[in-house]
Design a protein around this motif. Sequence first.
Motif, PDB file in Angstrom:
ATOM      1  N   PHE A 283       0.879  -1.167   0.000  1.00 17.14           N
ATOM      2  CA  PHE A 283       0.000   0.000   0.000  1.00 17.14           C
ATOM      3  C   PHE A 283       0.916   1.217   0.000  1.00 17.14           C
TER       4      PHE A 283
ATOM      5  N   ARG B 284       1.144   5.299  -0.213  1.00 15.63           N
ATOM      6  CA  ARG B 284       0.360   6.529  -0.026  1.00 15.63           C
ATOM      7  C   ARG B 284       1.287   7.725  -0.151  1.00 15.63           C
TER       8      ARG B 284
ATOM      9  N   THR C 228       1.022  11.374   0.572  1.00 15.33           N
ATOM     10  CA  THR C 228       0.205  12.373   1.253  1.00 15.33           C
ATOM     11  C   THR C 228       0.777  13.758   0.960  1.00 15.33           C
TER      12      THR C 228
ATOM     13  N   THR D 224      -2.248  10.934  -3.363  1.00 16.89           N
ATOM     14  CA  THR D 224      -2.798   9.753  -4.021  1.00 16.89           C
ATOM     15  C   THR D 224      -2.372   8.487  -3.285  1.00 16.89           C
ATOM     16  N   SER D 225      -3.094   7.409  -3.506  1.00 21.45           N
ATOM     17  CA  SER D 225      -2.774   6.104  -2.924  1.00 21.45           C
ATOM     18  C   SER D 225      -2.951   5.032  -3.986  1.00 21.45           C
TER      19      SER D 225
ATOM     20  N   THR E 184       5.688  10.215   1.599  1.00 24.06           N
ATOM     21  CA  THR E 184       5.336   8.903   1.072  1.00 24.06           C
ATOM     22  C   THR E 184       5.456   7.838   2.149  1.00 24.06           C
TER      23      THR E 184
END
Length: 144
Positions: free
Chosen positions: A72, A74, A76, A92-93, A128
Amino acid sequence: MILRYSRLFGCTVICLALFVTLLAYSAGSQTVRERGEIAAVLAIEKLSVQEGVISGEVYNRSSNTIRDVQLFIRHTWLWDEEFKPGKDDPGTSVYYTLPKEIPAGGRLPFTYSPSPPLPKASGGRFETMVAIAGYAEVIPQTKQ
């Protein structure tokens, strides 16, 4: 006549109960693990992030082969002025699945490039984070 239908109904109920029991048993092979339990099996090491491109390696601490490792990722967006953020948040992720198996005690290097690339935005910066989201552990069958 009623006896025949009650036997048929009884057999149907027993068959359905057996089917549901077997279905529940086969579906029980997946488990949800806490972060500490995942960390005992897999570790992300040598992580680096440069302009949104992520590189690192996943270390398999278990005694079994691991496959279908999902990361996962991410990105931010942190605003320079948090009290007056902009209108568009470019954060975004994504989930990224590693393309190969990791043998017991082995390591698998990876590189992930976002597509499209992260935008060149002003007024903030990206932070990140990468975490293990899921994996499959290959447990060999033993003869009984």
